[in-house]
Design a protein around this motif. Structure first.
Motif, mmCIF file in Angstrom:
data_model
loop_
_atom_site.group_PDB
_atom_site.id
_atom_site.type_symbol
_atom_site.label_atom_id
_atom_site.label_comp_id
_atom_site.label_asym_id
_atom_site.label_seq_id
_atom_site.Cartn_x
_atom_site.Cartn_y
_atom_site.Cartn_z
ATOM 1 N N THR A 98 1.612 -9.444 -45.389
ATOM 2 C CA THR A 98 2.756 -10.215 -44.922
ATOM 3 C C THR A 98 2.403 -11.700 -45.030
ATOM 4 O O THR A 98 1.244 -12.058 -45.209
ATOM 5 C CB THR A 98 3.123 -9.893 -43.467
ATOM 6 O OG1 THR A 98 2.025 -10.258 -42.602
ATOM 7 C CG2 THR A 98 3.431 -8.409 -43.296
ATOM 8 N N TYR A 99 3.407 -12.543 -44.934
ATOM 9 C CA TYR A 99 3.167 -13.981 -44.954
ATOM 10 C C TYR A 99 3.924 -14.639 -43.801
ATOM 11 O O TYR A 99 4.903 -14.100 -43.290
ATOM 12 C CB TYR A 99 3.565 -14.606 -46.292
ATOM 13 C CG TYR A 99 5.029 -14.517 -46.634
ATOM 14 C CD1 TYR A 99 5.899 -15.585 -46.382
ATOM 15 C CD2 TYR A 99 5.559 -13.366 -47.223
ATOM 16 C CE1 TYR A 99 7.238 -15.503 -46.703
ATOM 17 C CE2 TYR A 99 6.906 -13.268 -47.545
ATOM 18 C CZ TYR A 99 7.733 -14.342 -47.285
ATOM 19 O OH TYR A 99 9.060 -14.271 -47.591
ATOM 20 N N CYS A 118 2.724 -7.101 -54.760
ATOM 21 C CA CYS A 118 1.575 -7.867 -54.256
ATOM 22 C C CYS A 118 0.682 -7.042 -53.335
ATOM 23 O O CYS A 118 1.137 -6.142 -52.634
ATOM 24 C CB CYS A 118 2.053 -9.093 -53.479
ATOM 25 S SG CYS A 118 3.092 -10.236 -54.413
ATOM 26 N N MET A 119 -0.588 -7.407 -53.348
ATOM 27 C CA MET A 119 -1.535 -7.008 -52.309
ATOM 28 C C MET A 119 -2.006 -8.303 -51.655
ATOM 29 O O MET A 119 -2.954 -8.941 -52.113
ATOM 30 C CB MET A 119 -2.719 -6.239 -52.905
ATOM 31 C CG MET A 119 -2.388 -4.844 -53.394
ATOM 32 S SD MET A 119 -3.857 -3.926 -53.940
ATOM 33 C CE MET A 119 -4.774 -3.816 -52.376
ATOM 34 N N GLY A 120 -1.300 -8.696 -50.613
ATOM 35 C CA GLY A 120 -1.535 -10.002 -50.003
ATOM 36 C C GLY A 120 -0.773 -11.066 -50.772
ATOM 37 O O GLY A 120 -0.651 -10.988 -52.003
ATOM 38 N N ALA A 142 5.511 -14.010 -57.815
ATOM 39 C CA ALA A 142 4.721 -15.142 -58.290
ATOM 40 C C ALA A 142 3.819 -15.713 -57.194
ATOM 41 O O ALA A 142 3.033 -16.630 -57.465
ATOM 42 C CB ALA A 142 5.637 -16.243 -58.831
ATOM 43 N N ARG A 143 3.912 -15.174 -55.986
ATOM 44 C CA ARG A 143 3.100 -15.702 -54.872
ATOM 45 C C ARG A 143 2.040 -14.702 -54.417
ATOM 46 O O ARG A 143 1.540 -14.788 -53.298
ATOM 47 C CB ARG A 143 4.008 -16.048 -53.681
ATOM 48 C CG ARG A 143 5.113 -17.046 -53.977
ATOM 49 C CD ARG A 143 4.579 -18.396 -54.440
ATOM 50 N NE ARG A 143 3.668 -18.986 -53.497
ATOM 51 C CZ ARG A 143 4.032 -19.685 -52.415
ATOM 52 N NH1 ARG A 143 5.323 -19.856 -52.166
ATOM 53 N NH2 ARG A 143 3.143 -20.199 -51.608
ATOM 54 N N CYS A 144 1.727 -13.751 -55.284
ATOM 55 C CA CYS A 144 0.745 -12.720 -54.930
ATOM 56 C C CYS A 144 -0.667 -13.289 -54.945
ATOM 57 O O CYS A 144 -1.018 -14.116 -55.795
ATOM 58 C CB CYS A 144 0.823 -11.542 -55.905
ATOM 59 S SG CYS A 144 2.419 -10.694 -55.953
ATOM 60 N N LYS A 145 -1.483 -12.808 -54.035
ATOM 61 C CA LYS A 145 -2.922 -13.084 -54.093
ATOM 62 C C LYS A 145 -3.598 -12.124 -55.071
ATOM 63 O O LYS A 145 -4.544 -12.487 -55.764
ATOM 64 C CB LYS A 145 -3.542 -12.929 -52.700
ATOM 65 C CG LYS A 145 -3.078 -13.966 -51.694
ATOM 66 C CD LYS A 145 -3.755 -13.748 -50.344
ATOM 67 C CE LYS A 145 -3.314 -14.785 -49.333
ATOM 68 N NZ LYS A 145 -3.943 -14.558 -47.991
ATOM 69 N N LYS A 146 -3.084 -10.887 -55.128
ATOM 70 C CA LYS A 146 -3.609 -9.867 -56.019
ATOM 71 C C LYS A 146 -2.488 -8.889 -56.326
ATOM 72 O O LYS A 146 -1.624 -8.633 -55.481
ATOM 73 C CB LYS A 146 -4.785 -9.133 -55.354
ATOM 74 C CG LYS A 146 -5.452 -8.099 -56.215
ATOM 75 C CD LYS A 146 -6.613 -7.450 -55.469
ATOM 76 C CE LYS A 146 -7.276 -6.368 -56.310
ATOM 77 N NZ LYS A 146 -8.394 -5.710 -55.572
ATOM 78 N N CYS A 147 -2.476 -8.368 -57.550
ATOM 79 C CA CYS A 147 -1.422 -7.424 -57.942
ATOM 80 C C CYS A 147 -1.697 -6.045 -57.347
ATOM 81 O O CYS A 147 -2.836 -5.577 -57.317
ATOM 82 C CB CYS A 147 -1.328 -7.323 -59.457
ATOM 83 S SG CYS A 147 -0.764 -8.844 -60.262
ATOM 84 N N ALA A 148 -0.642 -5.382 -56.911
ATOM 85 C CA ALA A 148 -0.743 -4.027 -56.373
ATOM 86 C C ALA A 148 -0.956 -3.030 -57.516
ATOM 87 O O ALA A 148 -0.682 -3.337 -58.678
ATOM 88 C CB ALA A 148 0.529 -3.678 -55.599
ATOM 89 N N PRO A 149 -1.462 -1.828 -57.227
ATOM 90 C CA PRO A 149 -1.604 -0.805 -58.272
ATOM 91 C C PRO A 149 -0.276 -0.529 -58.950
ATOM 92 O O PRO A 149 0.762 -0.415 -58.300
ATOM 93 C CB PRO A 149 -2.095 0.421 -57.485
ATOM 94 C CG PRO A 149 -2.779 -0.143 -56.282
ATOM 95 C CD PRO A 149 -1.998 -1.371 -55.915
ATOM 96 N N GLY A 150 -0.293 -0.418 -60.280
ATOM 97 C CA GLY A 150 0.937 -0.215 -61.034
ATOM 98 C C GLY A 150 1.536 -1.514 -61.539
ATOM 99 O O GLY A 150 2.565 -1.492 -62.218
ATOM 100 N N TYR A 151 0.894 -2.640 -61.221
ATOM 101 C CA TYR A 151 1.355 -3.947 -61.666
ATOM 102 C C TYR A 151 0.180 -4.699 -62.287
ATOM 103 O O TYR A 151 -0.981 -4.468 -61.941
ATOM 104 C CB TYR A 151 1.918 -4.769 -60.503
ATOM 105 C CG TYR A 151 3.141 -4.161 -59.856
ATOM 106 C CD1 TYR A 151 4.424 -4.559 -60.220
ATOM 107 C CD2 TYR A 151 3.002 -3.184 -58.875
ATOM 108 C CE1 TYR A 151 5.539 -3.998 -59.617
ATOM 109 C CE2 TYR A 151 4.123 -2.614 -58.280
ATOM 110 C CZ TYR A 151 5.384 -3.031 -58.648
ATOM 111 O OH TYR A 151 6.479 -2.473 -58.058
ATOM 112 N N LEU A 170 1.575 -15.613 -64.714
ATOM 113 C CA LEU A 170 1.417 -15.996 -63.294
ATOM 114 C C LEU A 170 2.275 -15.160 -62.354
ATOM 115 O O LEU A 170 2.500 -15.548 -61.208
ATOM 116 C CB LEU A 170 1.721 -17.489 -63.089
ATOM 117 C CG LEU A 170 0.898 -18.460 -63.946
ATOM 118 C CD1 LEU A 170 1.309 -19.887 -63.653
ATOM 119 C CD2 LEU A 170 -0.594 -18.267 -63.695
ATOM 120 N N LYS A 171 2.757 -14.007 -62.831
ATOM 121 C CA LYS A 171 3.516 -13.091 -61.980
ATOM 122 C C LYS A 171 2.909 -11.698 -62.074
ATOM 123 O O LYS A 171 2.302 -11.343 -63.074
ATOM 124 C CB LYS A 171 4.987 -13.031 -62.407
ATOM 125 C CG LYS A 171 5.789 -14.281 -62.159
ATOM 126 C CD LYS A 171 7.241 -14.067 -62.550
ATOM 127 C CE LYS A 171 8.084 -15.299 -62.291
ATOM 128 N NZ LYS A 171 9.519 -15.079 -62.656
#
Length: 231
Positions: A67-68, A85-87, A94-103, A108-109
């Motif tokens: 969450t943010y 996103c994962m975080g 475009a504001r992800c810290k890390k991509c979730a599985p499957g992405y 930059l997205k």
């Protein structure tokens, strides 16, 4: 000094304890905005003015994982990150810290991976079709097949109804039969034109040869089974 402030606060008239104070003041020395002595929750006193606390910029904003933090009037909110996103540091892929599985990260997205177009097909069953979904994929059985456990099995013919000899012919097989049939007709017509009474003999021999050649390829088992059943 602290004792003096407490004494002064206690000596303030009742009207100074918020009744005639400016917005966000809990206690004041007058109605003006810069006459605050104590602020309401969510605000801090700065030069006698109550200023909103940005909890997201301090340790006060405690948001759970994925969450943010969004600062609001006198408090804050925790909003969910994008599903890619994962975080994250804000909303959107475009504001992800890390991509979730499957992405995977692209321009930059974090964008969805089309597993069905990957070089290695994700569906191990040859009778299954891959369907891409957001962040994942599904394996569904092809038409004419049903999922049994983890395997796609061909649908069974209803009890009491035997499959016809030509029921499982594919389009390309039907096309071959058509060409063979027309070939026999042309051969018969040519024989009729040349010899007259040899037409039926030629047609018979041509038809038998064409059918035997076809059924001895990959349909011989079905022909034998149908023959034994008296079909």
């Amino acid at each position: 000094m602290l004792t003096l402030c407490v004494v002064l606060f206690l000596l303030l008239p009742a009207s100074s304890l918020g009744n005639n104070c400016s917005e966000h003041c809990k206690a004041c020395g007058g109605p003006e905005r810069n006459q605050c002595l104590q602020c309401l929750p969510g605000f801090t006193l700065h030069d006698n003015v109550c200023v909103d606390i940005d909890e997201c910029g301090t340790d006060l904003g405690k948001c759970p994982d994925n969450t943010y933090c969004i600062n609001t009037h006198s408090t804050y909110e925790c909003r969910s990150c994008d599903r890619a996103c994962m975080g994250c540091m804000g909303s959107g892929p475009a504001r992800c810290k890390k991509c979730a599985p499957g992405y995977r990260s692209s321009n930059l997205k974090c964008l969805d991976i089309d597993e069905c177009s990957e070089e290695v097909l994700p569906c191990s069953d040859i009778n299954a079709l891959c369907v891409n979904t957001e962040g994942s994929f599904q394996c569904t059985c092809a038409p004419g097949f049903t999922l049994k456990g983890t395997v796609c099995v061909r649908n069974q013919t209803p009890v009491g109804e035997e499959p016809g000899l030509f029921d499982d012919l594919q389009d390309d097989e039907v096309e071959v039969l058509k060409q063979m049939f027309f070939g026999v007709i042309l051969c018969a017509l040519a024989t009729l034109a040349a010899k007259g009474d040899m037409m039926f003999t030629s047609m018979f021999i041509g038809a038998v040869a064409a059918m035997v050649g076809y059924w001895l390829s990959d349909k011989s088992d079905q022909l034998l089974g149908s023959f034994l059943r008296g079909r």
